[in-house]
Design a protein around this motif. Structure first.
Motif, PDB file in Angstrom:
ATOM      1  N   HIS A  21       0.869  -1.173   0.000  1.00  0.00           N
ATOM      2  CA  HIS A  21       0.000   0.000   0.000  1.00  0.00           C
ATOM      3  C   HIS A  21       0.911   1.230   0.000  1.00  0.00           C
ATOM      4  N   LYS A  22       1.053   1.868  -1.151  1.00  0.00           N
ATOM      5  CA  LYS A  22       2.031   2.947  -1.289  1.00  0.00           C
ATOM      6  C   LYS A  22       3.401   2.409  -0.848  1.00  0.00           C
ATOM      7  N   LYS A  23       3.974   2.947   0.244  1.00  0.00           N
ATOM      8  CA  LYS A  23       5.294   2.480   0.677  1.00  0.00           C
ATOM      9  C   LYS A  23       5.216   1.312   1.660  1.00  0.00           C
ATOM     10  N   ARG A  24       4.050   1.077   2.246  1.00  0.00           N
ATOM     11  CA  ARG A  24       3.904   0.047   3.280  1.00  0.00           C
ATOM     12  C   ARG A  24       3.712  -1.331   2.668  1.00  0.00           C
ATOM     13  N   ILE A  25       4.308  -2.340   3.289  1.00  0.00           N
ATOM     14  CA  ILE A  25       4.147  -3.727   2.863  1.00  0.00           C
ATOM     15  C   ILE A  25       3.545  -4.527   4.015  1.00  0.00           C
ATOM     16  N   ASP A  26       2.516  -5.312   3.719  1.00  0.00           N
ATOM     17  CA  ASP A  26       1.849  -6.149   4.709  1.00  0.00           C
ATOM     18  C   ASP A  26       1.903  -7.613   4.295  1.00  0.00           C
ATOM     19  N   PHE A  27       2.000  -8.486   5.292  1.00  0.00           N
ATOM     20  CA  PHE A  27       1.787  -9.919   5.093  1.00  0.00           C
ATOM     21  C   PHE A  27       0.417 -10.250   5.660  1.00  0.00           C
ATOM     22  N   ASP A  28      -0.487 -10.722   4.814  1.00  0.00           N
ATOM     23  CA  ASP A  28      -1.862 -11.015   5.230  1.00  0.00           C
ATOM     24  C   ASP A  28      -2.123 -12.515   5.216  1.00  0.00           C
ATOM     25  N   VAL A  29      -2.806 -12.990   6.266  1.00  0.00           N
ATOM     26  CA  VAL A  29      -3.278 -14.377   6.319  1.00  0.00           C
ATOM     27  C   VAL A  29      -4.699 -14.369   6.855  1.00  0.00           C
ATOM     28  N   ALA A  30      -5.584 -15.146   6.218  1.00  0.00           N
ATOM     29  CA  ALA A  30      -6.967 -15.322   6.694  1.00  0.00           C
ATOM     30  C   ALA A  30      -7.627 -13.989   7.012  1.00  0.00           C
ATOM     31  N   GLY A  31      -7.387 -12.996   6.180  1.00  0.00           N
ATOM     32  CA  GLY A  31      -8.013 -11.699   6.367  1.00  0.00           C
ATOM     33  C   GLY A  31      -7.374 -10.823   7.423  1.00  0.00           C
ATOM     34  N   TRP A  37       5.570  -3.502   7.412  1.00  0.00           N
ATOM     35  CA  TRP A  37       6.848  -2.798   7.304  1.00  0.00           C
ATOM     36  C   TRP A  37       6.642  -1.536   6.496  1.00  0.00           C
ATOM     37  N   HIS A  38       7.274  -0.457   6.941  1.00  0.00           N
ATOM     38  CA  HIS A  38       7.274   0.814   6.214  1.00  0.00           C
ATOM     39  C   HIS A  38       8.694   1.352   6.265  1.00  0.00           C
ATOM     40  N   ALA A  71       7.291 -14.266  12.306  1.00  0.00           N
ATOM     41  CA  ALA A  71       6.629 -13.780  11.080  1.00  0.00           C
ATOM     42  C   ALA A  71       7.623 -12.963  10.256  1.00  0.00           C
ATOM     43  N   GLY A  72       7.228 -11.749   9.834  1.00  0.00           N
ATOM     44  CA  GLY A  72       8.114 -10.944   8.999  1.00  0.00           C
ATOM     45  C   GLY A  72       9.090 -10.083   9.752  1.00  0.00           C
ATOM     46  N   GLY A  73       8.989 -10.059  11.096  1.00  0.00           N
ATOM     47  CA  GLY A  73       9.971  -9.343  11.899  1.00  0.00           C
ATOM     48  C   GLY A  73       9.564  -7.959  12.358  1.00  0.00           C
ATOM     49  N   THR A  74       8.267  -7.643  12.380  1.00  0.00           N
ATOM     50  CA  THR A  74       7.824  -6.304  12.794  1.00  0.00           C
ATOM     51  C   THR A  74       8.261  -5.984  14.219  1.00  0.00           C
ATOM     52  N   VAL A  75       8.057  -6.925  15.148  1.00  0.00           N
ATOM     53  CA  VAL A  75       8.434  -6.692  16.541  1.00  0.00           C
ATOM     54  C   VAL A  75       9.949  -6.643  16.683  1.00  0.00           C
ATOM     55  N   VAL A  76      10.666  -7.511  15.998  1.00  0.00           N
ATOM     56  CA  VAL A  76      12.128  -7.505  16.077  1.00  0.00           C
ATOM     57  C   VAL A  76      12.678  -6.157  15.621  1.00  0.00           C
ATOM     58  N   ARG A  77      12.120  -5.615  14.566  1.00  0.00           N
ATOM     59  CA  ARG A  77      12.579  -4.308  14.082  1.00  0.00           C
ATOM     60  C   ARG A  77      12.390  -3.235  15.152  1.00  0.00           C
ATOM     61  N   GLN A  78      11.240  -3.222  15.812  1.00  0.00           N
ATOM     62  CA  GLN A  78      10.980  -2.223  16.850  1.00  0.00           C
ATOM     63  C   GLN A  78      11.895  -2.435  18.054  1.00  0.00           C
ATOM     64  N   LEU A  79      12.035  -3.688  18.481  1.00  0.00           N
ATOM     65  CA  LEU A  79      12.891  -3.965  19.630  1.00  0.00           C
ATOM     66  C   LEU A  79      14.336  -3.568  19.357  1.00  0.00           C
ATOM     67  N   ARG A  80      14.827  -3.827  18.155  1.00  0.00           N
ATOM     68  CA  ARG A  80      16.207  -3.492  17.847  1.00  0.00           C
ATOM     69  C   ARG A  80      16.419  -1.984  17.885  1.00  0.00           C
ATOM     70  N   ALA A  81      15.409  -1.209  17.485  1.00  0.00           N
ATOM     71  CA  ALA A  81      15.527   0.253  17.534  1.00  0.00           C
ATOM     72  C   ALA A  81      15.618   0.757  18.972  1.00  0.00           C
ATOM     73  N   ARG A 103      13.115 -10.807   2.181  1.00  0.00           N
ATOM     74  CA  ARG A 103      12.962 -10.195   0.855  1.00  0.00           C
ATOM     75  C   ARG A 103      12.203  -8.875   0.899  1.00  0.00           C
ATOM     76  N   HIS A 104      11.203  -8.794   1.758  1.00  0.00           N
ATOM     77  CA  HIS A 104      10.293  -7.643   1.704  1.00  0.00           C
ATOM     78  C   HIS A 104      10.373  -6.710   2.914  1.00  0.00           C
ATOM     79  N   MET A 105      10.917  -7.187   4.055  1.00  0.00           N
ATOM     80  CA  MET A 105      10.864  -6.390   5.281  1.00  0.00           C
ATOM     81  C   MET A 105      12.225  -6.199   5.936  1.00  0.00           C
ATOM     82  N   GLU A 106      13.301  -6.406   5.195  1.00  0.00           N
ATOM     83  CA  GLU A 106      14.667  -6.154   5.673  1.00  0.00           C
ATOM     84  C   GLU A 106      14.985  -6.931   6.944  1.00  0.00           C
TER      85      GLU A 106
END
Length: 211
Positions: A21-31, A37-38, A71-81, A103-106
């Motif tokens: 969505h524009k610059k944001r990337i989402d991984f979706d499962v079951a809605g 990641w942004h 998953a894609g690492g959203t929490v890991v990214r925040q914790l590392r910051a 590939r998609h969320m660094e």
């Protein structure tokens, strides 16, 4: 905004749609979106932020964190910051989702030890202790995401054994229709087993984080 499907994945554990969505990337499962990641925005307003905030409730910053469900690492990214010098260990059963994160969320940038395997088996076999143990394990259900376990007492007990004396046991629960009974049971276990208990509720979404 219109979204673009970048990739679709069918693994033994998940049916994932990667959307941009524009610059944001989402991984979706079951809605449901289970990783996001942004390139410019760290916080989301959703459960990932509340999980990260829960990890900061110790009197001192944690030096070691165990995350069950990478998953894609959203929490890991925040914790590392927030915790640039902490050791982060993340367990994820779906190696193909981890590859999507790279590939998609660094995901490869965040200096985390990634263990491919069953999070609950890791709790059984590991003898390591951590300042924070996080349960963020959900899997794709038929129409919604679901917990892969039902025995809340046993699982929370195993988590607490991996937490140090001043450690935190953090668990993310979806609430609302179809999920409320399991959450209520987990909250009762927390209040009966721990001297101190807190809830962190994000401004968006249908999640409550028990600490």
């Amino acid at each position: 905004a219109k979204s673009e499907i970048l990739e679709q994945l069918s693994s033994p554990y998940n049916e994932v749609v990667v959307r941009q969505h524009k610059k944001r990337i989402d991984f979706d499962v079951a809605g449901a979106t289970f990783a996001t990641w942004h390139p410019e925005k760290l916080l989301t307003g959703y459960s990932w932020d509340a999980i990260t905030a829960a990890c900061m409730l110790r009197s001192t910053d944690p030096s070691s964190v165990l995350l069950l469900g990478l998953a894609g690492g959203t929490v890991v990214r925040q914790l590392r910051a927030l915790l640039p010098h902490s050791t982060i260990t993340a367990v994820e059963i779906d190696e193909e989702v981890v590859d999507l994160g790279r590939r998609h969320m660094e995901l490869g940038r965040f200096d985390a030890e990634i263990v491919i395997g069953d999070a609950y088996e890791f709790l059984k076999s590991s003898h390591r202790t951590f300042d924070v143990v996080i349960d963020d394990v959900y899997r794709t259900g038929i129409d919604d995401v679901e917990r892969p376990y039902q025995n809340v007492w046993e699982f929370i007990g195993r988590m607490s054994h991996r937490a140090g004396p001043e450690g935190l046991v953090v668990a993310n629960f979806v609430t609302g229709q179809g999920h409320q009974f399991l959450y209520d049971e987990a909250e009762a276990v927390y209040r009966s087993q721990f001297k101190k208990c807190a809830k962190v509720v994000p401004p968006l979404g249908y999640n409550t984080i028990l600490v």
